[in-house]
Scaffold this motif. Structure first.
Motif, PDB file in Angstrom:
ATOM      1  N   ARG A  87      14.629  37.716 -36.948  1.00 36.97           N
ATOM      2  CA  ARG A  87      13.247  38.198 -37.166  1.00 36.97           C
ATOM      3  C   ARG A  87      12.398  37.961 -35.924  1.00 36.97           C
ATOM      4  O   ARG A  87      11.551  38.781 -35.575  1.00 36.97           O
ATOM      5  CB  ARG A  87      12.611  37.478 -38.369  1.00 36.97           C
ATOM      6  CG  ARG A  87      12.904  38.156 -39.700  1.00 36.97           C
ATOM      7  CD  ARG A  87      12.068  37.552 -40.806  1.00 36.97           C
ATOM      8  NE  ARG A  87      12.493  36.191 -41.098  1.00 36.97           N
ATOM      9  CZ  ARG A  87      13.418  35.870 -41.996  1.00 36.97           C
ATOM     10  NH1 ARG A  87      13.977  36.805 -42.724  1.00 36.97           N
ATOM     11  NH2 ARG A  87      13.748  34.612 -42.196  1.00 36.97           N
ATOM     12  N   ILE A  88      12.648  36.844 -35.219  1.00 38.10           N
ATOM     13  CA  ILE A  88      11.891  36.573 -33.986  1.00 38.10           C
ATOM     14  C   ILE A  88      12.195  37.671 -32.963  1.00 38.10           C
ATOM     15  O   ILE A  88      11.293  38.244 -32.356  1.00 38.10           O
ATOM     16  CB  ILE A  88      12.248  35.162 -33.433  1.00 38.10           C
ATOM     17  CG1 ILE A  88      11.718  34.089 -34.383  1.00 38.10           C
ATOM     18  CG2 ILE A  88      11.685  34.958 -32.018  1.00 38.10           C
ATOM     19  CD1 ILE A  88      12.324  32.705 -34.177  1.00 38.10           C
ATOM     20  N   ALA A  89      13.485  37.988 -32.818  1.00 41.01           N
ATOM     21  CA  ALA A  89      13.879  39.044 -31.880  1.00 41.01           C
ATOM     22  C   ALA A  89      13.200  40.361 -32.245  1.00 41.01           C
ATOM     23  O   ALA A  89      12.652  41.073 -31.393  1.00 41.01           O
ATOM     24  CB  ALA A  89      15.396  39.212 -31.903  1.00 41.01           C
ATOM     25  N   HIS A  90      13.211  40.662 -33.542  1.00 36.91           N
ATOM     26  CA  HIS A  90      12.644  41.921 -34.038  1.00 36.91           C
ATOM     27  C   HIS A  90      11.138  41.995 -33.724  1.00 36.91           C
ATOM     28  O   HIS A  90      10.640  42.983 -33.183  1.00 36.91           O
ATOM     29  CB  HIS A  90      12.906  41.992 -35.540  1.00 36.91           C
ATOM     30  CG  HIS A  90      12.283  43.158 -36.213  1.00 36.91           C
ATOM     31  ND1 HIS A  90      12.874  44.386 -36.234  1.00 36.91           N
ATOM     32  CD2 HIS A  90      11.104  43.289 -36.876  1.00 36.91           C
ATOM     33  CE1 HIS A  90      12.089  45.238 -36.893  1.00 36.91           C
ATOM     34  NE2 HIS A  90      11.011  44.583 -37.284  1.00 36.91           N
ATOM     35  N   GLN A  91      10.424  40.921 -34.048  1.00 40.19           N
ATOM     36  CA  GLN A  91       8.972  40.931 -33.814  1.00 40.19           C
ATOM     37  C   GLN A  91       8.663  40.927 -32.323  1.00 40.19           C
ATOM     38  O   GLN A  91       7.712  41.563 -31.879  1.00 40.19           O
ATOM     39  CB  GLN A  91       8.296  39.736 -34.506  1.00 40.19           C
ATOM     40  CG  GLN A  91       8.380  39.739 -36.014  1.00 40.19           C
ATOM     41  CD  GLN A  91       7.589  40.880 -36.682  1.00 40.19           C
ATOM     42  OE1 GLN A  91       7.211  41.870 -36.043  1.00 40.19           O
ATOM     43  NE2 GLN A  91       7.358  40.759 -37.972  1.00 40.19           N
ATOM     44  N   HIS A  92       9.446  40.221 -31.535  1.00 42.34           N
ATOM     45  CA  HIS A  92       9.213  40.233 -30.089  1.00 42.34           C
ATOM     46  C   HIS A  92       9.425  41.643 -29.530  1.00 42.34           C
ATOM     47  O   HIS A  92       8.642  42.116 -28.713  1.00 42.34           O
ATOM     48  CB  HIS A  92      10.114  39.208 -29.385  1.00 42.34           C
ATOM     49  CG  HIS A  92       9.562  37.811 -29.425  1.00 42.34           C
ATOM     50  ND1 HIS A  92      10.121  36.753 -28.758  1.00 42.34           N
ATOM     51  CD2 HIS A  92       8.479  37.292 -30.055  1.00 42.34           C
ATOM     52  CE1 HIS A  92       9.413  35.650 -28.974  1.00 42.34           C
ATOM     53  NE2 HIS A  92       8.422  35.953 -29.772  1.00 42.34           N
ATOM     54  N   ALA A  93      10.472  42.309 -29.996  1.00 39.88           N
ATOM     55  CA  ALA A  93      10.725  43.683 -29.525  1.00 39.88           C
ATOM     56  C   ALA A  93       9.532  44.571 -29.864  1.00 39.88           C
ATOM     57  O   ALA A  93       9.045  45.347 -29.034  1.00 39.88           O
ATOM     58  CB  ALA A  93      11.981  44.228 -30.191  1.00 39.88           C
ATOM     59  N   ARG A  94       9.041  44.413 -31.083  1.00 36.53           N
ATOM     60  CA  ARG A  94       7.917  45.227 -31.545  1.00 36.53           C
ATOM     61  C   ARG A  94       6.673  44.992 -30.660  1.00 36.53           C
ATOM     62  O   ARG A  94       5.957  45.925 -30.310  1.00 36.53           O
ATOM     63  CB  ARG A  94       7.643  44.810 -32.999  1.00 36.53           C
ATOM     64  CG  ARG A  94       6.469  45.452 -33.614  1.00 36.53           C
ATOM     65  CD  ARG A  94       6.245  44.871 -35.012  1.00 36.53           C
ATOM     66  NE  ARG A  94       4.916  45.168 -35.448  1.00 36.53           N
ATOM     67  CZ  ARG A  94       4.248  44.452 -36.352  1.00 36.53           C
ATOM     68  NH1 ARG A  94       4.811  43.409 -36.928  1.00 36.53           N
ATOM     69  NH2 ARG A  94       3.029  44.780 -36.681  1.00 36.53           N
ATOM     70  N   ILE A  95       6.462  43.732 -30.285  1.00 38.65           N
ATOM     71  CA  ILE A  95       5.278  43.395 -29.491  1.00 38.65           C
ATOM     72  C   ILE A  95       5.469  43.867 -28.048  1.00 38.65           C
ATOM     73  O   ILE A  95       4.540  44.380 -27.412  1.00 38.65           O
ATOM     74  CB  ILE A  95       4.980  41.874 -29.607  1.00 38.65           C
ATOM     75  CG1 ILE A  95       4.604  41.541 -31.062  1.00 38.65           C
ATOM     76  CG2 ILE A  95       3.884  41.458 -28.641  1.00 38.65           C
ATOM     77  CD1 ILE A  95       4.579  40.068 -31.411  1.00 38.65           C
ATOM     78  N   MET A  96       6.689  43.741 -27.535  1.00 40.80           N
ATOM     79  CA  MET A  96       6.956  44.203 -26.160  1.00 40.80           C
ATOM     80  C   MET A  96       6.786  45.720 -26.057  1.00 40.80           C
ATOM     81  O   MET A  96       6.400  46.252 -25.016  1.00 40.80           O
ATOM     82  CB  MET A  96       8.373  43.791 -25.742  1.00 40.80           C
ATOM     83  CG  MET A  96       8.503  42.281 -25.566  1.00 40.80           C
ATOM     84  SD  MET A  96      10.235  41.777 -25.598  1.00 40.80           S
ATOM     85  CE  MET A  96      10.472  41.375 -23.937  1.00 40.80           C
TER      86      MET A  96
END
Ligand code: 8LQ
Length: 463
Positions: free
Chosen positions: A138-147
């Protein structure tokens, strides 16, 4: 209206294959441009669930909340949530001592732990965190979304120029970029001779995105110039930063953009509040957006701990909303910022920190009644012609008064008296305080490949 599915599931299960079209501005348009009411409803849903989960699984929170008679069922609005006691680093450290080595806030069985990370422990015993696999995804997913929001796309190659160690910054950037489908070049930082190597690799490989600390980017540029390379030759289109102030300081932002020729993006909360990209600027660079449905951030008064209205200064307090391995609820940062809910051109509804995080309470120096932060000094030093990038504030106590000497380095051939006078005048204008200014030859002050130390406090070292 938000998709109801988002409000029915906690912890959320994301489609880990999902990607917007490359021309799409938003990753999840319905959330990022939702009405305030819809967004608050989603945040409240997550707040209630993470509290219930912590109450059921965390010895740390069970004890902490029963001491004050708090039950998660008492929280029925975001206003109610403001009454939940704050969690401090000191409490977490005590818990880690008592329930060594991982503490009593780990809510998953040891067999489900996927990654262990920690703080550097420069001010005491290191703080350890455990992440389960689902949290990590989920951290990876949210970071991708923010990037995505600052323009990173799958065609990009990200150069990671901070230590690949216990420091969660580099790993958070790495897994976010991978989830986004971009290529990564996890080069690291901190070894002797590594910066020279970085210069030659960068010329060859030409990554499009840089990740690291602002101090390190400036050091890298300095090294490149020393080696006869113009940092623009690297061809970065985005320089993405976390870990310390700088990317949100106007003159540093400008300097980085002028030196490298790409856009400079500020980001970062705290390791404990990972997904730490929940404070990140969009491509318009109007200050970090608080991605409130990822980590709910409140800004509170440093003394009363009551929430301050938009437009005012306070301390960010973080609640990651999707962590099941080690939740933290209302985590005290000790940083200072000012927040606003004025809209940004990007159309996202999240509040913003227009000046980023500009200081830590511990690093604040009060000179003749005025609060001075290193980032105010930075804003002056970095815009004056004839000065290098490095500076430190040396604090001493003369009888009962604090004195601050600003040390910086000269480049070029400007007259030193004239330069000193200009710095003094601009520092006075920026802060209202008169400083002693000391000019040093270029290369005298310590360089860092990670987070710079800008305040040297000699007040307690006398006698
Ligand atoms: N800190 C972190 N990011 C900052 C920023 N953009 N502006 C000003 N100060 C900032 C992994 C991420 O980089 C977050 C991180 O650095 O976590 P740490 O190592 O736990 O350090 C957290 C502290 O770094 C914050 O409390 C800020 O003081 C600073």
């Amino acid at each position: 209206m938000l998709k109801t599915s988002l409000k029915q599931q906690w912890p959320p299960k994301y489609d880990l294959q999902y990607q917007p079209d490359v021309n799409e501005k938003y990753w999840y348009k319905d959330i990022e441009t939702a009405s305030k009411e819809d967004l608050d409803e989603l945040i409240l849903f997550k707040v209630k669930n993470v509290m219930k989960y912590a109450y059921e699984h965390s010895g740390f929170y069970q004890r902490k909340w029963s001491k004050v008679g708090l039950h998660p069922n008492d929280i029925n609005s975001l206003k109610d949530f403001e009454q939940v006691p704050i969690t401090t680093k000191a409490e977490v450290r005590e818990d880690l001592e008592e329930y060594a080595p991982f503490g009593s806030n780990v809510c998953i069985p040891y067999s489900d732990v996927h990654r262990i990370h920690g703080t550097s422990g420069t001010t005491g015993k290191p703080t350890v965190f455990s992440f389960g696999k689902e949290d990590w995804e989920r951290i990876a997913h949210q970071h991708a979304r923010i990037m995505w929001s600052f323009g990173m796309r799958p065609s990009d190659l990200m150069f990671i120029a901070s230590p690949l160690s216990l420091y969660i910054g580099s790993w958070g950037a790495l897994i976010g970029a991978e989830r986004l489908g971009a290529k990564t070049f996890p080069f690291g930082a901190g070894q002797a001779g590594q910066t020279e190597k970085a210069v030659s690799w960068l010329k060859e490989v030409k990554p499009t995105v840089f990740y690291g600390t602002p101090s390190y980017a400036l050091y890298l540029a300095e090294k490149a110039v020393e080696l006869g390379v113009d940092p623009k030759e690297f061809g970065f289109r985005i320089l993405f930063f976390s870990g310390e102030p700088g990317a949100g300081v106007p003159s540093t932002k400008k300097k980085i953009e002028d030196l490298f020729g790409g856009i400079c993006i500020d980001s970062g909360t705290m390791a404990e509040a990972t997904p730490w990209m929940s404070n990140t600027e969009c491509e318009h660079r109007t200050g970090v957006h608080l991605w409130q449905d990822v980590v709910y951030t409140e800004v509170v008064d440093q003394h009363s701990k009551a929430r301050v209205p938009y437009g005012q200064e306070g301390v960010p307090v973080y609640t990651p909303l999707e962590r099941t391995s080690q939740p933290v609820i209302r985590y005290w940062s000790g940083d200072l910022t000012t927040w606003t809910d004025e809209p940004c051109q990007c159309g996202r509804v999240y509040p913003r920190l227009p000046k980023g995080i500009y200081g830590r309470i511990d690093d604040m120096v009060t000179v003749r009644g005025v609060n001075v932060y290193a980032s105010l000094i930075e804003n002056v030093v970095r815009r004056i012609e004839g000065l290098g990038e490095e500076f430190v504030m040396v604090v001493t106590r003369e009888k009962i008064m604090d004195e601050v000497t600003v040390q910086c380095e000269t480049v070029g051939s400007r007259d030193e008296n004239e330069l000193r006078q200009q710095i003094s005048k601009e520092l006075k204008r920026e802060t209202g305080v008169t400083f002693v200014v000391e000019l040093l030859p270029l290369g005298t002050l310590e360089r860092t490949q990670f987070k710079a130390k800008r305040v040297i406090d000699k007040r307690n070292f006398k006698e």
